[in-house]
Design a protein around this motif. Structure first.
Motif, short mmCIF file in Angstrom:
data_model
loop_
_atom_site.label_atom_id
_atom_site.label_comp_id
_atom_site.label_asym_id
_atom_site.label_seq_id
_atom_site.Cartn_x
_atom_site.Cartn_y
_atom_site.Cartn_z
N GLN A 1 0.86 -1.19 0.00
CA GLN A 1 0.00 0.00 0.00
C GLN A 1 0.89 1.24 0.00
OE1 GLN A 1 -2.54 -2.00 3.30
NE2 GLN A 1 -3.65 -0.20 2.62
N GLN B 1 1.93 4.77 8.26
CA GLN B 1 0.72 4.04 7.86
C GLN B 1 0.41 2.92 8.84
OE1 GLN B 1 0.31 2.26 3.95
NE2 GLN B 1 -0.21 4.24 3.09
N LYS C 1 -1.92 2.10 10.71
CA LYS C 1 -3.24 1.55 11.01
C LYS C 1 -3.61 0.28 10.26
CE LYS C 1 -5.25 5.47 13.24
NZ LYS C 1 -5.89 6.76 13.03
N TRP C 2 -2.83 -0.07 9.26
CA TRP C 2 -3.14 -1.33 8.58
C TRP C 2 -2.38 -2.51 9.19
CZ3 TRP C 2 -7.24 -0.67 5.93
CH2 TRP C 2 -7.47 0.52 5.24
N PHE D 1 -3.81 -5.91 10.31
CA PHE D 1 -4.17 -6.85 9.25
C PHE D 1 -2.97 -7.71 8.87
CE2 PHE D 1 -4.08 -7.67 4.65
CZ PHE D 1 -5.16 -8.53 4.55
N TYR D 2 -1.84 -7.05 8.67
CA TYR D 2 -0.66 -7.83 8.25
C TYR D 2 -0.17 -8.75 9.36
CZ TYR D 2 -1.00 -5.05 4.11
OH TYR D 2 -1.48 -4.49 2.97
N GLN E 1 -1.95 -11.75 8.88
CA GLN E 1 -1.40 -12.46 7.73
C GLN E 1 -0.16 -13.26 8.14
OE1 GLN E 1 -2.38 -11.72 3.97
NE2 GLN E 1 -4.16 -11.75 5.29
N TYR F 1 -4.60 -10.36 -3.60
CA TYR F 1 -5.87 -9.63 -3.57
C TYR F 1 -5.69 -8.15 -3.89
CZ TYR F 1 -3.59 -9.12 0.91
OH TYR F 1 -2.66 -8.91 1.87
N SER F 2 -6.79 -7.49 -4.30
CA SER F 2 -6.68 -6.04 -4.42
C SER F 2 -6.97 -5.42 -3.07
CB SER F 2 -7.63 -5.48 -5.48
OG SER F 2 -8.70 -6.32 -5.70
N SER F 3 -6.39 -4.25 -2.84
CA SER F 3 -6.60 -3.56 -1.57
C SER F 3 -6.58 -2.07 -1.86
CB SER F 3 -5.50 -3.93 -0.58
OG SER F 3 -4.25 -3.52 -1.08
N VAL F 4 -7.01 -1.30 -0.87
CA VAL F 4 -6.99 0.14 -1.06
C VAL F 4 -5.55 0.62 -1.19
CG1 VAL F 4 -9.17 0.53 0.15
CG2 VAL F 4 -7.03 0.67 1.41
N ASP F 5 -5.36 1.59 -2.03
CA ASP F 5 -4.07 2.25 -2.16
C ASP F 5 -2.93 1.34 -2.62
OD1 ASP F 5 -2.62 4.55 -2.21
OD2 ASP F 5 -2.23 4.64 -0.06
N ARG G 1 -0.54 0.52 -5.47
CA ARG G 1 -0.09 1.26 -6.65
C ARG G 1 0.61 0.30 -7.62
NH1 ARG G 1 0.94 6.61 -4.31
NH2 ARG G 1 -0.48 6.68 -2.55
N PRO H 1 -7.24 -3.94 4.54
CA PRO H 1 -7.15 -3.06 3.36
C PRO H 1 -7.98 -3.53 2.18
CG PRO H 1 -5.15 -4.37 3.58
CD PRO H 1 -6.00 -4.67 4.79
N LEU I 1 -13.19 -5.24 -1.59
CA LEU I 1 -12.46 -5.15 -2.86
C LEU I 1 -12.02 -6.53 -3.35
CD1 LEU I 1 -10.18 -2.08 -2.08
CD2 LEU I 1 -12.30 -2.12 -3.40
#
Ligand SMILES: Cc1cc2nc3c(=O)[nH]c(=O)nc-3n(C[C@H](O)[C@H](O)[C@H](O)COP(=O)(O)OP(=O)(O)OC[C@H]3O[C@@H](n4cnc5c(N)ncnc54)[C@H](O)[C@@H]3O)c2cc1C
Lengths: 464, 411
Positions: free
Chosen positions: A369, A395, A397-398, A401-402, A405, A416-420, A422, B54, B302
Motif C-alpha cells: 500500500q 501508515q 493503522k493497517w 491486518f498484516y 497475515q 488480492y486487491s486492496s486500497v491504495d 499502486r 485493506p 475489494l
C-alpha cells in the motif's frame, strides 16, 4: 511435598528475585503481585534509578521535550518489594539458589527471573572512547549528558551507525538545527533491520532533512586535542571530519557476563530459554526455577519455525515479562507460551515507523500500500512463499491486518486487491538484506536457526 | 427467526429503545448474509479485523450494482462531493491529514484541550438557562445546543449566524431521522434545501476567510499550504459540512445516552458528582455500552474475504454492528453491565483503523464536561419517562427527548 503443595507454598511465602530492575523486571513484578504472589519479592538493579522508560531517551529527551529524570515508568500497583538499586548482581549459584551481589551480599531465591537487558556497545578503542565528546545512548544518565551537550550547540555531531537509535539521534539533532554527519558501514540506514529497499527510503529521509549521510563508510579513528576533547574523526575513505560530538550507536551487548561459570545457558547472544521463558542450562536442559525475559532473552517462536529470536523491542519486554511472571507461579499445565508477534516502532524525521513480524527473515518485499516515493507506505516481507513481516512508514493503522497475515502464514506475494495499491506494488523485489555472514552493526532483531529438534544449543560468537 | 427478519427488526423503530437482545441474537453468527449482497458482522474481533483490512473500502463507487441499492439515501441528497469519510486512501489520507493539521497533533496538539474553559462556560450557560424550571428536555435544552455551539466556534461561524446554523443543522439532522408519519418527499426536499443553503453560506464564509483568515478551523483549511498542498474549494466545503454534521449529531447522542445511563445507575451518578475524575473512564465505558454510532453501513469489499466462517464476496455491502461488538462476551466479561471501572476497555465506539472517529478527542471532552456538570448541578435528578422516545435512526441511535425533573439547580 506434592507439586500442588509446593506451588501453593511458593505463591504464599516463596522468595522471588528479579535481577534487572527496568522495564521487563518491573512489569514482571507487577504481574506476580497481580496474579496473587504473596511471598517476598526482591528487585536488583545496577542502575541507581527506579525503573524508567528508554524509548523517549532518543526522542523527547534529546529534543528537550522531556527531561531525562522524568521518564519513570508508571507504576500500575503497589509492589511491596525490596529494592536493591545501584548494586549489580555478580554471580549465581544455581545449586544453592543464591545470587551474589557486588556489595558482597547474597540473596536466596526459590524462583529467579533474569531481565538484565543489554548495554550499548562502546567505541572499540578505549582511549578514544574516553575523549570528552564521545557518547553512547542507553541509559537515562547517557541521555542527560548527551542532551546537555547538544543544548550547548556543538558545531557538528557525528553519529556512528545508522540503526534505529543512531537514526533517531540524527533526527533529533536535525530538529534542533544541528549539523549532523551519519556514518554507516552498510549501504543504507536501517539496512540490517529492514533491508536495502526500505533502507533507501530511510536514506532519502535523512538527506531530505539535511543529514550529511555517508554510507559504505567506517569511522576508523577518533582524534582529540591535548585537553582530551574530541576534535576530528577519520573515515575509511581517507577523509577526516571536524566534529566535537560523536555518538557511538553500534548496537548492543547482552548483559550476561555476570552469569559466566554459573551453568546457565548464557552467552554473548543472550540467555536461551524455552517458549515458556524457562532458561536453559549450559547443557541445553531447561531449568525449572530460572526464568528470563526482555532484551537479554532468546526464545523459540512457533510462528517463525521455532527459531530462537533475540528482540530488542519494548513490547517484547513487556509481553515476555508478563508470561514469565505467570509461568513462574503456575503449574506446568497452566503455563503459557510467549507467542507475541514481534513489533517495533520508531519515530524519526517526522515519520512513524512500525514493524511487525521479523523483517530480517524476509527474502522479498512488496509495497502493498502507498508508495516508497511518498515515504508513506506499507511494505510486506515474504519468506518461502509466506508473509513473514510488514513495515509501515506513516501508515500504522493497517498493520493489524498484516499481523494476522503473518500469524496465519498467508501466502506471499499477496494477490488480492486492496486500497491504495499502486503499480509499484504489484511485483515483489529482493528485500536486499546484507549478507548475514558479514559483520554488521547489531540490527535490532537477530535470528539464528536452532529448531527444537536440534540436539543441543551452541552460542555463535558475537559479531564484530 | 430467519436472518432477514433479524436485520429488519433492528431497523424497526419498535426495537429502538433496546436493540441489545437482537444484537445478542445476531452475534450467534459472527457474519450473516442478509439477502444477496449484504453481510452483517456483529462480533468484536471480526469487526476489529475488518476495520483494519485493506481489502475493505469506504468508497461507494466500489459497490457492485446490486449492493449499491442498499446504501443509505442520505448521500443522494447531498450536492457536495464525498467527504473523506467516504473515500479510500490515498485521497482519504490526504484530506484527513489536512483537516487534522489545524485540529490536533502533531501540528496543533493543544487545540481541543485549549477549548476546555470555553466548553465549560457553554455548558454552564446552558444549565443556567434552565432557570427555575423543575423539568427540562435534556436533548433540546442541553445536549443538542451544546455541540452545535461548539462546532460553530471551532469552525469560526460568527456568533450572530449561529442561530441560522442551528436551524440548518436541525433540518439536516431531521433528514437523518425520518419521521414515520411525515411525507418522505417533502422531507428530502427540505434537507436538500438546507444543505444547499448551508453550502452557499459556507461558500460565502470561505471567501471572507481567504481574504482575512482568523484563528478558526475554516480559515486554516482555506489558507493551508502544507506538504499536502491545498484543499480545493469543494474539498473545503465538503469537509466543513462533514465536521458540522458528523461533529454534532453523534455527540448529542453520546451526551443524551450518557445522561440516561447515569440516571439509570444512580450510584455511578453520585460517584461522578463527588469525583469528576470518574468522567474519563465513565465516558469510555459509555462509548462501549451505548455507542452513538451503532453500526457502520458503508463498507464494501475489494476482494473475497474469508472471515468468521463465511466468505464475503467482492463488491458486497458490509455492515459492521459496532454496538453488538461492544457487547461481545468473548471480548468483555459481563458485557451488559455498565461498569466504569473496567480495566480493559478497547471499545469500538469510535470505530478503529484509518476511519477512526476524527472528532473523538473533542467528543470525549464534551461528554466528560457535560455529564460532570449535569451530575454536579442538578439536584436530585430523575427520569420522567423510561425508556424515553427515540429518534427514528437506527444508525445514529439516541433519544429524541429526554425529560428529566429535578428539585432545583446547584450553583
Ligand atoms: C535510546 C533507546 C530507544 C529505544 N526506542 C525504542 C522504540 O522506539 N521502540 C521499541 O520497541 N524499543 C525501543 N527501545 C528498546 C527498549 O527500550 C528495550 O527493548 C527495553 O528497554 C528492554 O527492557 P529490558 O527490561 O529487557 O532491558 P533493559 O531496559 O536493558 O533493562 C535491563 C536492566 O538491567 C540492569 N542490569 C544489567 N546487568 C545487571 C546486573 N548484573 N545486575 C543488576 N542489574 C543489571 C541494567 O542496568 C538495566 O537497568 C529503545 C532503547 C533505547 C536504549
Amino acid at each position: 511435598m506434592s507439586g500442588d503443595h509446593a506451588l501453593e507454598w511458593l505463591r504464599r511465602e516463596g522468595r522471588i528475585v528479579i535481577v534487572g530492575a527496568s522495564l521487563a523486571g518491573l512489569r514482571a513484578a507487577e504481574t506476580l503481585r497481580k496474579e496473587g504472589f504473596a511471598g517476598s519479592l526482591t528487585l536488583i538493579g545496577d542502575e541507581p534509578h527506579e525503573p524508567y522508560d528508554r524509548p523517549p531517551l532518543s526522542k523527547q529527551v534529546l529534543l528537550g521535550h522531556a527531561s531525562a529524570d522524568h521518564t519513570e515508568l508508571p507504576r500500575r500497583r503497589g509492589l511491596d518489594a525490596q529494592w536493591r538499586l545501584g548494586v549489580a548482581a555478580t554471580g549465581l549459584d544455581m545449586a544453592a539458589r543464591r545470587v551474589r551481589l557486588a556489595d558482597g551480599d547474597e540473596v536466596e531465591y526459590d524462583r529467579l527471573l533474569i531481565t538484565t537487558g543489554v548495554r550499548a556497545r562502546p567505541w572499540p578503542h578505549p582511549a578514544e572512547a574516553e575523549l570528552d565528546g564521545v557518547f553512547v545512548l542507553r541509559t537515562r544518565d547517557d541521555a542527560a549528558r548527551l542532551h546537555r551537550r547538544l543544548a550547548a550547540s556543538p558545531r557538528r555531531v557525528l553519529v556512528i551507525g545508522a540503526g534505529f537509535t543512531g537514526s533517531e539521534i540524527a533526527s533529533a539533532c536535525r530538529e534542533r538545527g544541528l549539523p549532523v554527519t551519519v556514518a554507516e558501514r552498510g549501504a543504507a540506514p536501517l539496512v540490517g533491520a529492514l533491508g536495502g529497499v526500505i533502507g533507501q527510503v530511510a536514506a532519502e529521509l535523512q538527506r531530505a532533512h539535511g543529514v550529511d549521510l555517508r554510507c559504505g563508510i567506517m569511522v576508523t579513528g577518533l582524534e582529540g586535542d591535548s585537553a582530551g576533547r574530541l576534535r576530528r574523526a577519520h573515515l575509511s575513505d581517507g577523509t577526516t571530519l571536524d566534529t566535537d560530538v560523536a555518538v557511538v550507536s553500534l548496537g548492543a551487548t547482552r548483559n550476561t557476563e555476570w552469569l559466566a561459570g554459573s551453568g546457565v545457558g548464557a552467552g554473548p547472544r543472550g540467555i536461551a530459554c524455552d517458549a515458556g521463558c524457562r532458561a536453559f542450562d549450559i547443557r541445553g536442559i531447561v531449568t525449572d526455577d530460572i526464568f528470563v525475559a526482555g532484551d537479554v532473552a532468546r526464545s523459540p517462536h512457533a510462528i517463525f519455525g521455532y527459531q530462537f529470536l533475540s528482540l530488542e523491542h519494548w513490547g517484547n519486554a513487556v509481553a515476555q515479562a508478563e508470561t514469565a511472571a505467570h509461568n513462574m507461579i503456575s503449574s506446568s499445565s497452566e503455563r503459557r507460551p510467549h507467542l507475541w508477534v514481534p513489533a517495533f516502532w520508531s519515530s524519526q524525521f517526522g515519520v512513524n515507523i512500525k514493524s511487525v513480524g521479523v523483517p530480517s527473515l524476509g527474502e522479498e518485499v512488496i509495497v502493498a500500500q502507498g508508495s516508497l516515493a511518498d515515504h508513506r507506505f506499507t511494505g510486506v516481507y515474504g519468506y518461502q512463499g509466506r508473509v513473514i513481516a510488514a513495515v509501515s512508514f506513516d501508515q500504522t493503522k493497517w498493520l493489524e491486518f498484516y499481523q494476522r497475515q503473518i500469524e496465519t502464514a498467508a501466502p506471499f506475494p499477496p494477490e488480492y486487491s486492496s486500497v491504495d495499491r499502486r503499480p509499484e506494488g504489484l511485483r515483489p523485489v529482493p528485500a536486499d538484506f546484507p549478507d548475514p555472514s558479514l559483520p554488521t552493526h547489531g540490527p535490532s532483531v537477530t535470528v539464528s536457526g536452532y529448531s527444537p529438534t536440534d540436539q543441543r544449543i551452541t552460542f555463535t560468537p558475537a559479531r564484530a | 427467526m430467519t436472518q432477514d427478519t433479524l436485520l429488519r427488526q433492528i431497523t424497526d423503530y419498535a426495537n429502538r429503545a433496546d436493540p441489545y437482545p437482537l444484537y445478542t441474537e445476531l452475534r450467534k453468527k459472527p457474519v450473516r448474509q442478509e439477502g444477496d449482497e449484504l453481510f452483517v458482522v456483529s462480533t468484536y474481533w471480526e469487526i476489529k479485523s475488518l476495520l483494519h483490512d485493506p481489502r475493505i473500502s469506504s468508497d461507494a463507487r466500489n459497490l457492485s450494482p446490486g449492493a449499491a441499492g442498499t446504501l443509505l439515501q442520505e448521500e443522494e441528497a447531498s450536492p457536495l462531493p464525498p467527504a473523506f469519510l467516504r473515500l479510500d486512501p490515498p485521497e482519504h489520507d490526504r484530506l484527513r491529514r489536512m483537516t487534522m493539521r489545524p485540529f490536533g497533533p502533531p501540528e496543533t496538539p493543544r487545540r481541543v484541550n485549549g477549548m476546555r474553559g470555553e466548553l465549560a462556560r457553554i455548558v454552564d450557560g446552558l444549565i443556567d438557562g434552565f432557570g427555575d424550571r423543575k423539568q427540562v428536555d435534556i436533548v433540546d435544552d442541553f445536549s443538542y445546543p451544546f455541540p452545535v455551539t461548539v462546532i460553530c466556534r471551532l469552525l469560526g461561524i460568527p456568533r450572530e449566524d449561529e442561530a441560522r446554523f442551528h436551524a440548518w443543522a436541525d433540518t439536516i439532522a431531521a433528514g437523518l431521522d425520518p419521521d414515520p408519519g411525515g411525507d418522505p418527499g417533502e422531507q428530502r426536499r427540505a434537507t436538500h434545501e438546507a444543505r444547499t443553503e448551508l453550502g452557499m453560506y459556507l461558500s460565502g464564509l470561505i471567501d471572507e476567510r481567504s481574504g482575512a483568515p482568523g484563528d478558526d478551523m475554516l480559515s486554516a483549511l482555506v489558507t493551508q499550504h502544507g506538504p499536502d498542498g491545498r484543499m480545493t474549494r469543494m474539498e473545503v466545503l465538503s469537509t466543513a459540512a462533514l465536521l458540522l454534521i458528523a461533529g454534532h449529531e453523534t455527540t448529542v447522542n453520546l451526551i443524551t445516552n450518557g445522561t440516561l445511563t447515569l440516571l439509570r445507575n444512580p450510584d455511578v451518578l453520585e460517584r461522578l458528582r463527588d469525583d469528576s475524575r470518574l468522567a474519563v473512564p465513565l465516558v469510555e465505558e459509555l462509548l462501549r455500552f451505548e455507542p452513538p454510532v451503532q453500526l457502520l453501513p458503508q463498507r464494501t469489499t475489494l476482494a473475497d474475504i474469508d472471515i468468521g466462517g463465511t466468505t464475503i464476496p467482492k463488491g458486497a455491502s458490509v455492515w459492521l454492528v459496532l454496538a453488538a461488538g461492544n457487547r461481545d462476551p468473548k471480548r468483555f466479561p459481563d458485557p451488559d453491565r455498565f461498569d466504569p471501572d473496567r480495566p480493559d476497555i478497547q471499545h469500538l465506539g469510535f470505530g478503529s483503523g484509518i476511519h477512526n472517529c476524527f472528532g473523538a478527542p473533542l467528543a470525549r471532552l464534551e461528554a466528560q464536561l457535560a455529564l460532570t456538570a449535569l451530575a454536579q448541578r442538578l439536584d436530585a435528578p430523575r427520569l420522567v419517562e423510561d425508556p424515553p422516545p427515540y429518534r427514528q435512526n437506527a444508525v445514529l441511535r439516541g433519544p429524541r427527548h429526554l425529560n428529566v425533573s429535578f428539585d432545583g439547580l446547584r450553583s
